[in-house]
Write a protein that holds these residues in place. Structure first.
Motif, PDB file in Angstrom:
ATOM      1  N   SER A   7       0.849  -1.193   0.000  1.00 56.00           N
ATOM      2  CA  SER A   7       0.000   0.000   0.000  1.00 56.00           C
ATOM      3  C   SER A   7       0.879   1.236   0.000  1.00 56.00           C
ATOM      4  CB  SER A   7      -0.916   0.021   1.233  1.00 56.00           C
ATOM      5  OG  SER A   7      -1.575   1.274   1.331  1.00 56.00           O
ATOM      6  N   ARG A   8       0.579   2.164  -0.883  1.00 58.38           N
ATOM      7  CA  ARG A   8       1.355   3.408  -0.929  1.00 58.38           C
ATOM      8  C   ARG A   8       1.031   4.322   0.247  1.00 58.38           C
ATOM      9  NH1 ARG A   8       0.767   2.284  -6.479  1.00 58.38           N
ATOM     10  NH2 ARG A   8       2.796   2.283  -7.557  1.00 58.38           N
ATOM     11  N   ARG A   9       0.023   3.967   1.016  1.00 52.90           N
ATOM     12  CA  ARG A   9      -0.339   4.774   2.188  1.00 52.90           C
ATOM     13  C   ARG A   9       0.489   4.410   3.412  1.00 52.90           C
ATOM     14  NH1 ARG A   9      -6.701   4.816   3.042  1.00 52.90           N
ATOM     15  NH2 ARG A   9      -5.952   5.917   4.894  1.00 52.90           N
ATOM     16  N   LEU A  10       1.266   3.329   3.298  1.00 49.65           N
ATOM     17  CA  LEU A  10       2.039   2.860   4.446  1.00 49.65           C
ATOM     18  C   LEU A  10       3.534   3.053   4.214  1.00 49.65           C
ATOM     19  CD1 LEU A  10       0.193  -0.511   5.189  1.00 49.65           C
ATOM     20  CD2 LEU A  10      -0.193   1.721   6.253  1.00 49.65           C
ATOM     21  N   PRO A  11       4.303   3.223   5.292  1.00 52.47           N
ATOM     22  CA  PRO A  11       5.766   3.328   5.148  1.00 52.47           C
ATOM     23  C   PRO A  11       6.347   2.055   4.540  1.00 52.47           C
ATOM     24  CG  PRO A  11       5.052   3.990   7.350  1.00 52.47           C
ATOM     25  CD  PRO A  11       3.864   3.371   6.681  1.00 52.47           C
ATOM     26  N   GLU A  12       7.483   2.199   3.906  1.00 50.90           N
ATOM     27  CA  GLU A  12       8.083   1.063   3.202  1.00 50.90           C
ATOM     28  C   GLU A  12       8.431  -0.083   4.144  1.00 50.90           C
ATOM     29  OE1 GLU A  12      11.660   0.261  -0.093  1.00 50.90           O
ATOM     30  OE2 GLU A  12      11.376   2.257   0.797  1.00 50.90           O
ATOM     31  N   ASN A  13       8.901   0.233   5.359  1.00 53.01           N
ATOM     32  CA  ASN A  13       9.285  -0.841   6.274  1.00 53.01           C
ATOM     33  C   ASN A  13       8.060  -1.650   6.719  1.00 53.01           C
ATOM     34  OD1 ASN A  13       8.416   1.471   7.778  1.00 53.01           O
ATOM     35  ND2 ASN A  13       9.274   0.583   9.623  1.00 53.01           N
ATOM     36  N   ILE A  14       6.893  -1.003   6.842  1.00 52.59           N
ATOM     37  CA  ILE A  14       5.669  -1.725   7.216  1.00 52.59           C
ATOM     38  C   ILE A  14       5.168  -2.552   6.037  1.00 52.59           C
ATOM     39  CG2 ILE A  14       3.308  -1.492   8.089  1.00 52.59           C
ATOM     40  CD1 ILE A  14       5.573  -0.752  10.060  1.00 52.59           C
ATOM     41  N   ASN A  15       5.277  -2.003   4.828  1.00 54.87           N
ATOM     42  CA  ASN A  15       4.930  -2.782   3.628  1.00 54.87           C
ATOM     43  C   ASN A  15       5.735  -4.079   3.569  1.00 54.87           C
ATOM     44  OD1 ASN A  15       2.895  -1.443   2.105  1.00 54.87           O
ATOM     45  ND2 ASN A  15       4.335   0.163   1.584  1.00 54.87           N
ATOM     46  N   ARG A  16       7.009  -3.985   3.910  1.00 54.68           N
ATOM     47  CA  ARG A  16       7.881  -5.160   3.836  1.00 54.68           C
ATOM     48  C   ARG A  16       7.491  -6.226   4.852  1.00 54.68           C
ATOM     49  NH1 ARG A  16      13.150  -5.333   1.699  1.00 54.68           N
ATOM     50  NH2 ARG A  16      13.395  -3.816   0.036  1.00 54.68           N
ATOM     51  N   ILE A  17       6.887  -5.810   5.952  1.00 51.59           N
ATOM     52  CA  ILE A  17       6.409  -6.782   6.938  1.00 51.59           C
ATOM     53  C   ILE A  17       5.121  -7.440   6.454  1.00 51.59           C
ATOM     54  CG2 ILE A  17       5.491  -7.060   9.279  1.00 51.59           C
ATOM     55  CD1 ILE A  17       7.323  -4.753  10.156  1.00 51.59           C
ATOM     56  N   ILE A  18       4.171  -6.627   6.033  1.00 50.05           N
ATOM     57  CA  ILE A  18       2.841  -7.135   5.671  1.00 50.05           C
ATOM     58  C   ILE A  18       2.890  -8.055   4.468  1.00 50.05           C
ATOM     59  CG2 ILE A  18       0.535  -6.436   4.880  1.00 50.05           C
ATOM     60  CD1 ILE A  18       0.846  -3.885   6.530  1.00 50.05           C
ATOM     61  N   ILE A  19       3.755  -7.753   3.516  1.00 48.87           N
ATOM     62  CA  ILE A  19       3.791  -8.530   2.279  1.00 48.87           C
ATOM     63  C   ILE A  19       4.194  -9.978   2.526  1.00 48.87           C
ATOM     64  CG2 ILE A  19       6.180  -8.220   1.528  1.00 48.87           C
ATOM     65  CD1 ILE A  19       3.051  -7.583  -0.613  1.00 48.87           C
ATOM     66  N   ARG A  20       4.787 -10.265   3.699  1.00 48.00           N
ATOM     67  CA  ARG A  20       5.209 -11.628   4.028  1.00 48.00           C
ATOM     68  C   ARG A  20       4.082 -12.461   4.629  1.00 48.00           C
ATOM     69  NH1 ARG A  20       8.651 -10.038   8.314  1.00 48.00           N
ATOM     70  NH2 ARG A  20       8.856 -12.257   8.761  1.00 48.00           N
ATOM     71  N   PHE A  21       2.969 -11.814   5.005  1.00 51.48           N
ATOM     72  CA  PHE A  21       1.878 -12.526   5.664  1.00 51.48           C
ATOM     73  C   PHE A  21       1.051 -13.316   4.654  1.00 51.48           C
ATOM     74  CE2 PHE A  21       1.778  -8.855   8.943  1.00 51.48           C
ATOM     75  CZ  PHE A  21       2.801  -9.453   9.658  1.00 51.48           C
ATOM     76  N   PRO A  22       0.294 -14.325   5.132  1.00 44.60           N
ATOM     77  CA  PRO A  22      -0.635 -15.046   4.243  1.00 44.60           C
ATOM     78  C   PRO A  22      -1.628 -14.079   3.609  1.00 44.60           C
ATOM     79  CG  PRO A  22      -0.392 -16.194   6.345  1.00 44.60           C
ATOM     80  CD  PRO A  22       0.311 -14.881   6.497  1.00 44.60           C
ATOM     81  N   GLU A  23      -2.121 -14.452   2.456  1.00 42.44           N
ATOM     82  CA  GLU A  23      -2.994 -13.557   1.689  1.00 42.44           C
ATOM     83  C   GLU A  23      -4.212 -13.095   2.488  1.00 42.44           C
ATOM     84  OE1 GLU A  23      -5.469 -13.458  -2.554  1.00 42.44           O
ATOM     85  OE2 GLU A  23      -4.274 -15.229  -1.990  1.00 42.44           O
ATOM     86  N   ASP A  24      -4.833 -14.014   3.245  1.00 40.91           N
ATOM     87  CA  ASP A  24      -6.025 -13.636   4.014  1.00 40.91           C
ATOM     88  C   ASP A  24      -5.692 -12.619   5.105  1.00 40.91           C
ATOM     89  OD1 ASP A  24      -7.890 -15.339   2.675  1.00 40.91           O
ATOM     90  OD2 ASP A  24      -6.979 -17.061   3.699  1.00 40.91           O
ATOM     91  N   VAL A  25      -4.481 -12.670   5.623  1.00 41.92           N
ATOM     92  CA  VAL A  25      -4.065 -11.702   6.633  1.00 41.92           C
ATOM     93  C   VAL A  25      -3.797 -10.352   5.974  1.00 41.92           C
ATOM     94  CG1 VAL A  25      -2.361 -11.176   8.427  1.00 41.92           C
ATOM     95  CG2 VAL A  25      -3.117 -13.536   8.069  1.00 41.92           C
ATOM     96  N   ARG A  26      -3.252 -10.378   4.773  1.00 41.36           N
ATOM     97  CA  ARG A  26      -3.057  -9.124   4.035  1.00 41.36           C
ATOM     98  C   ARG A  26      -4.403  -8.450   3.755  1.00 41.36           C
ATOM     99  NH1 ARG A  26       0.710 -12.278   0.879  1.00 41.36           N
ATOM    100  NH2 ARG A  26      -0.610 -12.093  -0.965  1.00 41.36           N
ATOM    101  N   GLU A  27      -5.425  -9.257   3.508  1.00 43.30           N
ATOM    102  CA  GLU A  27      -6.770  -8.708   3.295  1.00 43.30           C
ATOM    103  C   GLU A  27      -7.256  -7.966   4.543  1.00 43.30           C
ATOM    104  OE1 GLU A  27      -8.842  -8.578   0.729  1.00 43.30           O
ATOM    105  OE2 GLU A  27      -7.419  -9.507  -0.660  1.00 43.30           O
ATOM    106  N   PHE A  28      -6.884  -8.487   5.710  1.00 47.61           N
ATOM    107  CA  PHE A  28      -7.248  -7.840   6.967  1.00 47.61           C
ATOM    108  C   PHE A  28      -6.672  -6.422   7.017  1.00 47.61           C
ATOM    109  CE2 PHE A  28      -5.935  -6.802  11.351  1.00 47.61           C
ATOM    110  CZ  PHE A  28      -7.161  -6.857  12.017  1.00 47.61           C
ATOM    111  N   PHE A  29      -5.433  -6.264   6.552  1.00 48.17           N
ATOM    112  CA  PHE A  29      -4.803  -4.944   6.548  1.00 48.17           C
ATOM    113  C   PHE A  29      -5.455  -4.021   5.528  1.00 48.17           C
ATOM    114  CE2 PHE A  29      -1.545  -7.249   8.843  1.00 48.17           C
ATOM    115  CZ  PHE A  29      -1.141  -6.305   9.783  1.00 48.17           C
ATOM    116  N   LEU A  30      -5.901  -4.570   4.399  1.00 51.08           N
ATOM    117  CA  LEU A  30      -6.613  -3.742   3.426  1.00 51.08           C
ATOM    118  C   LEU A  30      -7.910  -3.207   4.029  1.00 51.08           C
ATOM    119  CD1 LEU A  30      -6.109  -5.808   0.136  1.00 51.08           C
ATOM    120  CD2 LEU A  30      -4.998  -3.648   0.779  1.00 51.08           C
ATOM    121  N   GLU A  31      -8.555  -4.035   4.842  1.00 50.07           N
ATOM    122  CA  GLU A  31      -9.767  -3.586   5.531  1.00 50.07           C
ATOM    123  C   GLU A  31      -9.443  -2.457   6.503  1.00 50.07           C
ATOM    124  OE1 GLU A  31     -12.978  -4.434   5.392  1.00 50.07           O
ATOM    125  OE2 GLU A  31     -12.722  -5.849   3.745  1.00 50.07           O
TER     126      GLU A  31
END
Length: 361
Positions: A7-31
């Motif tokens: 997400s371009r709304r989040l800092p790069e270091n947080i993006n790097r953490i979230i992108i490693r999570f399972p897809e359904d967990v990434r959906e949680f962050f999109l919510e």
């Protein structure tokens, strides 16, 4: 990580953490992003989930295999502290070519697991599993099973730590004392910044996330009156008048605030760090602690944090007899029950006063 961030709304270091999570967990962050949760809230969830999923990986477990027993083992594992690995981007300049290169390095540090930290991690996982059940990714909520079977810990309501009026004044005066000892010819611009920073916290009681998010246009002028527009939790906005010391301190800072060599995308930030980019939470904490040491505050107050200055304002307002509802609006509490904790502080002060009176009888 992919070229396109999560997400371009989040800092790069947080993006790097979230992108490693399972897809359904990434959906949680999109919510969460769609619900306009603050960047700091999202970052806290990301750190908590990273701790959990990294531990799951060491146990060869997957998300759908999590049960109450596995959760119990995880919370036992982090009970007395844990190691957290963070990724930090460094920009290094080649001494020969002068080319600037970005590199990511991992840093591991030990974290104490405080009572509030434990509560937050439980709340984070509770929110995640509720979402996964609601989304029909999981059939059952293992956090419900865990909390039903576990022993309930005793709730200890701590009285918030705050500064007295005299201690708050000493903290403000410590800025001049500290920089006077440096024996500089001229006052440096961040001396004005530090004084304004402390006065803003003491005057408004804003959260540190609200403070670092302030922009130049967050300050509104109406004749001789200055007001600050604060964006709080849940996207709620409040406008507070600055008292004379805070207004004077802020105007002095604005006169001396750097106008050149500000880092790209940070030109509108109200409070800058020494590298001329938006000040961070950690830097604000470091500023407060530095001047607390200089002021030689008593042990109770020596470990003061930005949030404890929020406690200070609330306590002083109620001590002056201000209406509880007014204090709630100033602090931006969504529930007056949150504000009522400060009445316990006032009562505790009254009790201590009566105890001292009895000592001489």
């Amino acid at each position: 990580m992919a070229d396109i961030p999560f997400s371009r709304r989040l800092p790069e270091n947080i993006n790097r953490i979230i992108i490693r999570f399972p897809e359904d967990v990434r959906e949680f962050f999109l919510e969460m992003i769609s619900a306009d949760r603050s960047k700091q809230t999202i970052a806290n969830y990301a750190y908590d989930f990273a701790l959990f999923f990294d531990w799951l990986e060491t146990k060869g477990a997957t998300l759908d295999s999590v049960d109450a027993h596995l959760l119990k083992r995880f919370f036992r594992h982090i009970e007395n502290g844990y190691e957290r690995t963070t990724r930090v981007k460094l920009i290094k300049k080649d001494s020969v070519t002068g080319e600037r290169k970005e590199t990511w390095v991992e840093r591991t540090h030990f974290r104490e697991n405080s009572r509030s930290g434990k509560q937050r991690k439980r709340a984070s996982l509770r929110s995640l599993f509720r979402y996964l059940v609601k989304s029909r990714v999981l059939e059952r909520d293992p956090m419900e099973e865990y909390e039903d079977t576990g022993l309930k810990s005793r709730t200890q309501k701590k009285v918030p730590v705050f500064l007295t009026r005299d201690e708050a004044l000493r903290l403000v005066q410590a800025v001049s004392q500290y920089h006077h000892k440096q024996k500089r010819r001229h006052q440096h611009w961040y001396e004005y910044r530090d004084r304004a920073l402390i006065l803003l916290l003491l005057n408004t009681g804003m959260r540190v996330s609200e403070l670092i998010g302030l922009n130049l246009n967050s300050i509104q002028r109406d004749g001789d009156t200055l007001r600050v527009i604060i964006f709080g939790k849940g996207g709620k906005e409040r406008m507070l008048k600055l008292n004379r010391p805070a207004a004077d301190g802020l105007q002095q800072y604005l006169v001396h605030r750097p106008q050149t060599e500000i880092k790209p995308n940070h030109e509108e930030a109200l409070l800058l760090n020494k590298n001329r980019s938006r000040i961070s939470r950690k830097a604000v904490g470091d500023v407060i602690r530095k001047y607390a040491r200089e002021a030689n505050l008593p042990p109770k107050a020596a470990s003061i944090s930005p949030h404890k200055l929020r406690h200070t304002l609330a306590t002083l307002l109620l001590s002056n007899g201000e209406n509880l509802r007014v204090v709630q609006e100033i602090l931006g509490h969504s529930s007056i029950q949150t504000t009522q904790i400060y009445t316990h502080v006032i009562n505790a002060e009254k009790d201590s006063a009566l105890d001292r009176l009895g000592d001489g009888i």
